[in-house]
Design an enzyme around this catalytic site. Structure first.
Site, PDB file in Angstrom:
ATOM      1  N   GLU A   1       7.460   1.478   3.524  1.00  0.00           N
ATOM      2  CA  GLU A   1       8.802   1.215   2.972  1.00  0.00           C
ATOM      3  C   GLU A   1       8.865   1.959   1.649  1.00  0.00           C
ATOM      4  O   GLU A   1       8.051   1.715   0.761  1.00  0.00           O
ATOM      5  CB  GLU A   1       9.007  -0.283   2.752  1.00  0.00           C
ATOM      6  CG  GLU A   1       9.230  -1.074   4.020  1.00  0.00           C
ATOM      7  CD  GLU A   1      10.442  -0.636   4.807  1.00  0.00           C
ATOM      8  OE1 GLU A   1      11.353  -0.011   4.224  1.00  0.00           O
ATOM      9  OE2 GLU A   1      10.469  -0.885   6.019  1.00  0.00           O
TER      10      GLU A   1
ATOM     11  N   GLY B   1       6.123   1.556  -1.528  1.00  0.00           N
ATOM     12  CA  GLY B   1       5.984   2.313  -2.766  1.00  0.00           C
ATOM     13  C   GLY B   1       6.799   3.582  -2.710  1.00  0.00           C
ATOM     14  O   GLY B   1       7.785   3.674  -1.969  1.00  0.00           O
ATOM     15  N   SER B   2       6.361   4.579  -3.468  1.00  0.00           N
ATOM     16  CA  SER B   2       7.131   5.820  -3.575  1.00  0.00           C
ATOM     17  C   SER B   2       7.016   6.625  -2.283  1.00  0.00           C
ATOM     18  O   SER B   2       6.052   6.486  -1.529  1.00  0.00           O
ATOM     19  CB  SER B   2       6.588   6.649  -4.737  1.00  0.00           C
ATOM     20  OG  SER B   2       5.245   6.985  -4.471  1.00  0.00           O
TER      21      SER B   2
ATOM     22  N   CYS C   1      14.133  -0.867  -4.944  1.00  0.00           N
ATOM     23  CA  CYS C   1      14.345   0.178  -3.939  1.00  0.00           C
ATOM     24  C   CYS C   1      15.772   0.137  -3.428  1.00  0.00           C
ATOM     25  O   CYS C   1      16.308   1.144  -2.983  1.00  0.00           O
ATOM     26  CB  CYS C   1      13.360  -0.009  -2.796  1.00  0.00           C
ATOM     27  SG  CYS C   1      13.395  -1.671  -2.129  1.00  0.00           S
TER      28      CYS C   1
ATOM     29  N   VAL D   1       3.770   9.036  -2.231  1.00  0.00           N
ATOM     30  CA  VAL D   1       2.506   8.424  -1.789  1.00  0.00           C
ATOM     31  C   VAL D   1       2.626   8.002  -0.320  1.00  0.00           C
ATOM     32  O   VAL D   1       1.731   8.258   0.489  1.00  0.00           O
ATOM     33  CB  VAL D   1       2.128   7.217  -2.685  1.00  0.00           C
ATOM     34  CG1 VAL D   1       0.905   6.495  -2.136  1.00  0.00           C
ATOM     35  CG2 VAL D   1       1.867   7.665  -4.122  1.00  0.00           C
ATOM     36  N   GLY D   2       3.755   7.393   0.028  1.00  0.00           N
ATOM     37  CA  GLY D   2       3.933   6.857   1.382  1.00  0.00           C
ATOM     38  C   GLY D   2       3.837   7.925   2.459  1.00  0.00           C
ATOM     39  O   GLY D   2       3.163   7.731   3.474  1.00  0.00           O
TER      40      GLY D   2
ATOM     41  N   LYS E   1      -4.430  -4.734  -1.704  1.00  0.00           N
ATOM     42  CA  LYS E   1      -4.561  -3.969  -2.945  1.00  0.00           C
ATOM     43  C   LYS E   1      -3.203  -3.946  -3.652  1.00  0.00           C
ATOM     44  O   LYS E   1      -2.267  -3.292  -3.221  1.00  0.00           O
ATOM     45  CB  LYS E   1      -5.010  -2.528  -2.649  1.00  0.00           C
ATOM     46  CG  LYS E   1      -5.212  -1.703  -3.934  1.00  0.00           C
ATOM     47  CD  LYS E   1      -4.557  -0.348  -3.807  1.00  0.00           C
ATOM     48  CE  LYS E   1      -3.921   0.288  -4.983  1.00  0.00           C
ATOM     49  NZ  LYS E   1      -3.657  -0.328  -6.213  1.00  0.00           N
TER      50      LYS E   1
ATOM     51  N   GLU F   1      15.602   9.594  -6.526  1.00  0.00           N
ATOM     52  CA  GLU F   1      15.465   8.212  -6.993  1.00  0.00           C
ATOM     53  C   GLU F   1      15.047   8.213  -8.468  1.00  0.00           C
ATOM     54  O   GLU F   1      14.056   8.848  -8.837  1.00  0.00           O
ATOM     55  CB  GLU F   1      14.398   7.492  -6.147  1.00  0.00           C
ATOM     56  CG  GLU F   1      14.368   5.997  -6.410  1.00  0.00           C
ATOM     57  CD  GLU F   1      13.301   5.286  -5.584  1.00  0.00           C
ATOM     58  OE1 GLU F   1      12.168   5.793  -5.505  1.00  0.00           O
ATOM     59  OE2 GLU F   1      13.610   4.224  -5.022  1.00  0.00           O
TER      60      GLU F   1
ATOM     61  N   GLN G   1       7.266   5.719 -16.609  1.00  0.00           N
ATOM     62  CA  GLN G   1       8.516   5.426 -15.902  1.00  0.00           C
ATOM     63  C   GLN G   1       9.703   5.548 -16.856  1.00  0.00           C
ATOM     64  O   GLN G   1      10.748   6.101 -16.507  1.00  0.00           O
ATOM     65  CB  GLN G   1       8.453   4.028 -15.277  1.00  0.00           C
ATOM     66  CG  GLN G   1       9.671   3.657 -14.443  1.00  0.00           C
ATOM     67  CD  GLN G   1       9.920   4.613 -13.287  1.00  0.00           C
ATOM     68  OE1 GLN G   1       8.997   5.074 -12.637  1.00  0.00           O
ATOM     69  NE2 GLN G   1      11.179   4.953 -13.058  1.00  0.00           N
TER      70      GLN G   1
HETATM   71  P1  NAP Z   1       3.583   4.059  -5.836  1.00  0.00           P
HETATM   72  O1  NAP Z   1       3.201   4.781  -7.059  1.00  0.00           O
HETATM   73  O2  NAP Z   1       3.784   4.844  -4.594  1.00  0.00           O
HETATM   74  O3  NAP Z   1       2.455   2.936  -5.619  1.00  0.00           O
HETATM   75  C1  NAP Z   1       2.536   1.981  -4.599  1.00  0.00           C
HETATM   76  C2  NAP Z   1       1.139   1.506  -4.256  1.00  0.00           C
HETATM   77  O4  NAP Z   1       0.395   2.586  -3.681  1.00  0.00           O
HETATM   78  C3  NAP Z   1       0.341   1.049  -5.480  1.00  0.00           C
HETATM   79  O5  NAP Z   1      -0.469  -0.032  -5.131  1.00  0.00           O
HETATM   80  C4  NAP Z   1      -0.498   2.277  -5.780  1.00  0.00           C
HETATM   81  O6  NAP Z   1      -1.671   2.005  -6.506  1.00  0.00           O
HETATM   82  C5  NAP Z   1      -0.831   2.748  -4.374  1.00  0.00           C
HETATM   83  N1  NAP Z   1      -1.278   4.145  -4.297  1.00  0.00           N
HETATM   84  C6  NAP Z   1      -1.077   5.135  -5.199  1.00  0.00           C
HETATM   85  N2  NAP Z   1      -1.669   6.273  -4.759  1.00  0.00           N
HETATM   86  C7  NAP Z   1      -2.245   5.989  -3.560  1.00  0.00           C
HETATM   87  C8  NAP Z   1      -3.007   6.753  -2.624  1.00  0.00           C
HETATM   88  N3  NAP Z   1      -3.291   8.032  -2.823  1.00  0.00           N
HETATM   89  N4  NAP Z   1      -3.432   6.143  -1.492  1.00  0.00           N
HETATM   90  C9  NAP Z   1      -3.133   4.839  -1.256  1.00  0.00           C
HETATM   91  N5  NAP Z   1      -2.432   4.066  -2.131  1.00  0.00           N
HETATM   92  C10 NAP Z   1      -1.980   4.640  -3.257  1.00  0.00           C
HETATM   93  O7  NAP Z   1       4.931   3.212  -6.050  1.00  0.00           O
HETATM   94  P2  NAP Z   1       5.305   2.256  -7.265  1.00  0.00           P
HETATM   95  O8  NAP Z   1       5.614   3.111  -8.445  1.00  0.00           O
HETATM   96  O9  NAP Z   1       4.282   1.186  -7.398  1.00  0.00           O
HETATM   97  O10 NAP Z   1       6.639   1.544  -6.735  1.00  0.00           O
HETATM   98  C11 NAP Z   1       7.919   2.067  -6.878  1.00  0.00           C
HETATM   99  C12 NAP Z   1       8.391   2.693  -5.587  1.00  0.00           C
HETATM  100  O11 NAP Z   1       8.362   1.709  -4.559  1.00  0.00           O
HETATM  101  C13 NAP Z   1       9.832   3.178  -5.620  1.00  0.00           C
HETATM  102  O12 NAP Z   1       9.920   4.436  -5.007  1.00  0.00           O
HETATM  103  C14 NAP Z   1      10.591   2.142  -4.801  1.00  0.00           C
HETATM  104  O13 NAP Z   1      11.768   2.618  -4.194  1.00  0.00           O
HETATM  105  C15 NAP Z   1       9.569   1.774  -3.800  1.00  0.00           C
HETATM  106  N6  NAP Z   1       9.870   0.462  -3.208  1.00  0.00           N
HETATM  107  C16 NAP Z   1      10.319   0.423  -1.923  1.00  0.00           C
HETATM  108  C17 NAP Z   1      10.648  -0.798  -1.339  1.00  0.00           C
HETATM  109  C18 NAP Z   1      11.136  -0.859   0.081  1.00  0.00           C
HETATM  110  O14 NAP Z   1      11.016  -1.914   0.692  1.00  0.00           O
HETATM  111  N7  NAP Z   1      11.681   0.201   0.630  1.00  0.00           N
HETATM  112  C19 NAP Z   1      10.506  -1.977  -2.070  1.00  0.00           C
HETATM  113  C20 NAP Z   1      10.043  -1.889  -3.384  1.00  0.00           C
HETATM  114  C21 NAP Z   1       9.709  -0.665  -3.935  1.00  0.00           C
HETATM  115  P3  NAP Z   1      -1.681   2.101  -8.123  1.00  0.00           P
HETATM  116  O15 NAP Z   1      -0.708   1.103  -8.608  1.00  0.00           O
HETATM  117  O16 NAP Z   1      -3.080   1.789  -8.455  1.00  0.00           O
HETATM  118  O17 NAP Z   1      -1.274   3.505  -8.449  1.00  0.00           O
END
Ligand code: NAP
Length: 483
Positions: free
Chosen positions: A250, A228-229, A284, A232-233, A175, A385, A331
């Protein structure tokens, strides 16, 4: 009319049962609809999981080196299509075309690397207490795994989760982020063209709340790899591990670049700007805090401001543009809010601070590269962040204080130090609380053959990339064979 893209379930491209789609929009030019994607439901997700479960036995029965041939073939297809994939990536995510090409090339490396890992999924042989007994371990696939990815690396992250999951013998439901699903779809198509059997990889778009939540809840899904964030994580981690499945998360970072008085200052400035501003700070591993020795902070700041002043912001498809837009309006507003918070907290705004306006900026979500001075580490802009092109400069009296400031955060993803003193560099490497340490290199950047991931709230601890990536996607079986 924009193209309508479908889900891939059990080897067939299909519409969602909702009959609805959502738009993938170019953040540099919101009039440009990159594509329409399926707004999938929990029912569609269950169908994708069922397809993955049905394909499981056959895929697992194939030897890992043979599975590696599919991955190697996928790498060649991505390589062939690199230009088109990168262009789509830039259109939907906003990063510049050279950055998009670099990221797509990384996906090629990832598939090649894990194709080779098919010959290196080692177990152990151990002396047994008993005679005439062969005691050994093998790594076995978890079964069906769910992969949930963010928008900021829409090709590299799906690739670096998919490749180890597949080589280990799992079947997958992917997904992608709703803000950037096209690039992930291109990777899925490459796998399909490489001949991956039906059902081994299923692709389903839709909101996190419907598709993501159903994957997290499904008892058939034995592992979820999420990037992701941290909001959510952390909730996802609780739900998935609460039902006894594995979960790898992550998440965010607040990565420091420490600049000592003996650093090559030109280099330190370049590395800081690279880490903080390139890719619009939407990494990230982005540098968000420059922690600078008091003896050089003035000169460092002046050079950073000089460098930032010459950065060209714009549509990443245009040649010469160095920094693209924020991914979407929400954002961009978050970044602008943090800039206001920084000003209210008493940090000194030295550069940027505004939304860019006028043509062509009004068509997208552009924020000026922004630098704050006089930042103290307890400010929200130094602790939370931001995920935008915003750098905070913090002054440190000496090495000791710099390390303490660097560690004074709940995150621990990446950290860097610029210094000419190898002893100090090594002490930094020993004491810094971060999963990845850079010495005289930027906080961003990772090579495929080594582990990637963070400590503290940045990560749940199991590493991605490198040969250890396979650990998450496998269970260990111990075999006692008396002969
Ligand atoms: P996000 O809002 O947490 O979304 C990440 C993924 O989770 C998306 O596919 C999202 O779907 C899905 N999601 C949202 N709500 C969910 C739920 N309740 N249950 C299951 N899945 C759900 O993060 P983002 O805004 O896409 O990405 C930015 C974040 O990623 C930043 O915090 C960044 O630091 C982090 N990041 C971390 C790394 C690492 O390796 N540490 C690398 C890259 C990014 P939708 O898109 O449909 O909402």
């Amino acid at each position: 009319m924009p193209e309508i893209y479908q889900n891939l379930i059990g080897g067939k491209w299909v519409d969602s049962s909702s009959g609805e789609t959502f738009a993938d929009i170019n953040p540099a030019d919101t009039g440009d609809i990159v594509g329409l994607f399926q707004a999938s439901t929990a029912e569609d997700t269950r169908a994708a999981v069922a397809a993955a479960a049905a394909a499981r036995r056959e895929w697992r029965a194939l030897s890992a080196p043979r599975r590696g041939e599919y991955l190697a073939a996928t790498a060649r297809i991505i390589e062939r299509d690199l230009g088109g994939i990168a262009e789509g990536l830039t259109r939907e995510e906003g990063k510049t075309l050279p950055e998009g090409k670099g990221e797509t090339a990384r996906a090629v490396q990832v598939f090649d690397y894990f194709a080779g890992e098919g010959r290196r999924i080692f177990g152990e042989t151990t002396p047994s207490e008993f005679g005439r007994t062969l005691l050994y371990t093998v790594k076995e696939p978890l079964g069906v795994v769910g992969i949930i990815t963010p928008w900021n690396f829409p090709v590299a992250i799906p690739a670096w989760k998919l490749a180890p999951a597949l080589i280990a013998g799992n079947t997958v439901v992917l997904k992608p982020a709703s803000n950037a699903p096209l690039t992930a779809l291109r990777i899925v198509r490459a796998c399909e063209e490489a001949g991956l059997p039906a059902g081994v990889l299923n692709f389903i778009t839709g909101s996190g709340a419907s598709v993501g939540a159903e994957l997290a809840a499904s008892p058939v899904v034995r592992g979820i790899s999420f990037t992701g964030s941290d909001t959510v994580g952390s909730s996802l981690y609780g739900r998935v591990t609460g039902r006894g499945a594995k979960c790898q998360c992550e998440m965010g970072g607040k990565n420091p670049m420490v600049v000592m008085e003996d650093a090559d200052l030109e280099k330190a400035v370049n590395l800081t700007i690279n880490g903080a501003i390139w890719s619009t700070g939407q990494k990230c591993t982005a540098t968000s805090r420059a922690i600078v020795h008091q003896d050089v902070v003035e000169e460092f700041t002046a050079k950073v401001l000089e460098g930032v002043a010459s950065i060209r912001v714009g549509n990443g498809l245009e040649e010469g543009v160095q920094v693209g837009p924020s991914i979407d309006e929400a954002q961009m507003n978050t970044v602008l809010e943090y800039i206001e918070i920084g000003k209210e907290e008493g940090a000194r705004l030295l550069a940027g601070g505004n939304r860019l306006t006028g043509d062509p900026y009004d068509r997208g979500y552009f924020v000026e590269p922004t630098v704050f001075g006089d930042v103290s580490n307890d400010m929200r802009i130094a602790q939370e962040e931001i995920f935008g092109p915003v750098l905070g400069i913090i002054t440190a009296a000496d090495f000791e204080e710099a390390v303490n400031i660097a560690n004074d955060t709940r995150f621990g993803l990446s950290a860097s130090i610029c210094t000419g003193d190898i002893h100090r560099a090594m002490e930094f490497a020993d004491r810094i609380e971060a999963g990845m340490v850079h010495i005289n290199s930027p906080t961003v950047g990772a090579e495929v053959q080594v582990p990637f991931g963070g400590m503290k709230d940045s990560s749940t601890g199991t590493r991605e990339q490198g040969h250890v990536a396979v650990d998450f996607y496998t269970d260990t079986k111990t075999v006692y064979l008396e002969y």
